[in-house]
Design a protein around this motif. Structure first.
Motif: not given
Ligand code: MG
Ligand code: AMP
Length: 339
Positions: A51, A53, A140, A142, A233
């Protein structure tokens, strides 16, 4: 690495990949999740890499029955409030935060002493958790920062070649991520609004606070109760601008600012009056439908490469409207024009 596309009859293949430390996109009723074995730190680390992330943003652990909390020794105690909420809203779009045990890898909790847990209602999500025989950590599915995926195609658009497989279970019915509530200290507090509304939570618990970060931008340097709330976001590549005013004022403003690179994120009733490209969330006031369509609409804006500016109404903060408000105000970088 090529990403396998699996259908609902291939849950066992997805489960085998997960048991072996792989990463699989799975359908849930909120949005698609990017799942790995929650008890395997190395597997969970792959989610962050796929991700992009930030490592300080913790993941939600998905279970297939309330009893899994004890079976896998995930939390130090289960407060009465959690049992009441589980009875009312599980399985469903509600995540609860507990004090965690050491069974939860630090990758999952991102260094916090708490763990977020959800029991999803989607039958395919439940089946894959059961078949894997372990709780699944899943944010999630994405790329970090982009709109959450609500279809397997959305997942592939972001993740093809970055993950082992995606399991196609149709479009997500709720369309926005779960409500997150912390029960780890003091009065229960909503950190992220979602399909289970603040009004519904208050009916069960009485007093429920709403974290400041739900409606407002965090002050520079302030610590976020939910680390996810501090990042930009849900944003499409186009510039999203929120307009606050009557239906007529919204239509007039958009038409006065018409251009080839403008798109209105609007409601069905506006379509005839608007003189720009349009993408509709659904009928006015139908917040459940707006939530279901929101992320697909934002992704469609990006597919139209000419769109540079998106005008949307400032959503209502009532019911599920609050979840749409929370996502759109972040997509807009908190920019609101009063008409
Ligand atoms: Mg998310
Ligand atoms: P996602 O579902 O990918 O949008 O991410 C999960 C959300 O839950 C993020 O906003 C996280 O910051 C939040 N979250 C997960 N675990 C915790 C926790 N232990 N404490 C507070 N927030 C959490």
């Amino acid at each position: 690495m090529k990403t396998l596309v699996l259908d609902e009859k291939q849950i066992d293949i997805a489960a085998d990949i997960l048991k072996n430390g792989g990463v699989v996109g799975i359908p849930t009723e909120t949005v698609y999740g990017l799942a790995a074995d929650a008890l395997n730190g190395a597997a969970v680390a792959k989610i962050f890499r796929a991700k992009g992330r930030p490592m300080d943003n913790p993941l939600i652990v998905h279970i297939a029955d309330f009893s899994d909390i004890r079976r896998f020794d995930l939390v130090r105690e289960i407060p009465e409030s959690a049992e009441a909420l589980a009875k009312a809203f599980w399985p469903g779009p509600l995540t609860m935060i507990f004090k965690r045990t050491d069974a939860v890898p630090s990758e999952v909790s991102a260094g916090l002493d708490t763990v977020a847990i959800r029991f999803p209602s989607h039958p395919v999500a439940q089946a894959v958790i059961r078949a894997a025989g372990t709780p699944l950590a899943a944010p999630s599915a994405n790329l970090s920062g982009s709109p959450s995926p609500t279809t397997a195609r959305h997942v592939l658009n972001d993740m093809d070649g970055r993950i082992d497989a995606v399991l196609d279970g149709g479009a997500s019915a709720v369309g926005v991520e779960s409500t997150v509530i912390t029960l780890a200290a003091g009065t229960p507090r909503v950190l992220r609004p979602g399909g289970v509304t603040v009004e519904m939570l208050r009916e069960v618990l009485g007093e429920v606070d709403v974290d400041d970060a739900v409606l407002h931008q965090l002050a520079e340097g302030a610590e976020a109760a939910s680390p996810g709330m501090k990042y930009k976001h849900y944003a499409p590549k186009a510039n999203v601008i929120l307009l606050k005013g009557s239906d007529r004022a919204y239509i007039d403003y958009v038409n006065a600012h018409a251009g080839d690179d403008v798109c209105a994120l609007c409601c069905d009733e506006d379509l005839l009056d608007l003189k720009v490209k349009t993408v509709s969330l659904g009928r006015r006031g139908d917040y459940l439908t707006h939530a279901r369509h929101l992320f697909d609409c934002l992704r469609r804006m990006d597919e139209n490469k000419t769109v540079r500016t998106v005008y949307s109404r400032l959503p209502s903060t009532e019911g599920v409207g609050l979840a749409v408000y929370n996502r759109l105000i972040r997509a807009a970088g908190f920019e609101v024009i009063e008409l």
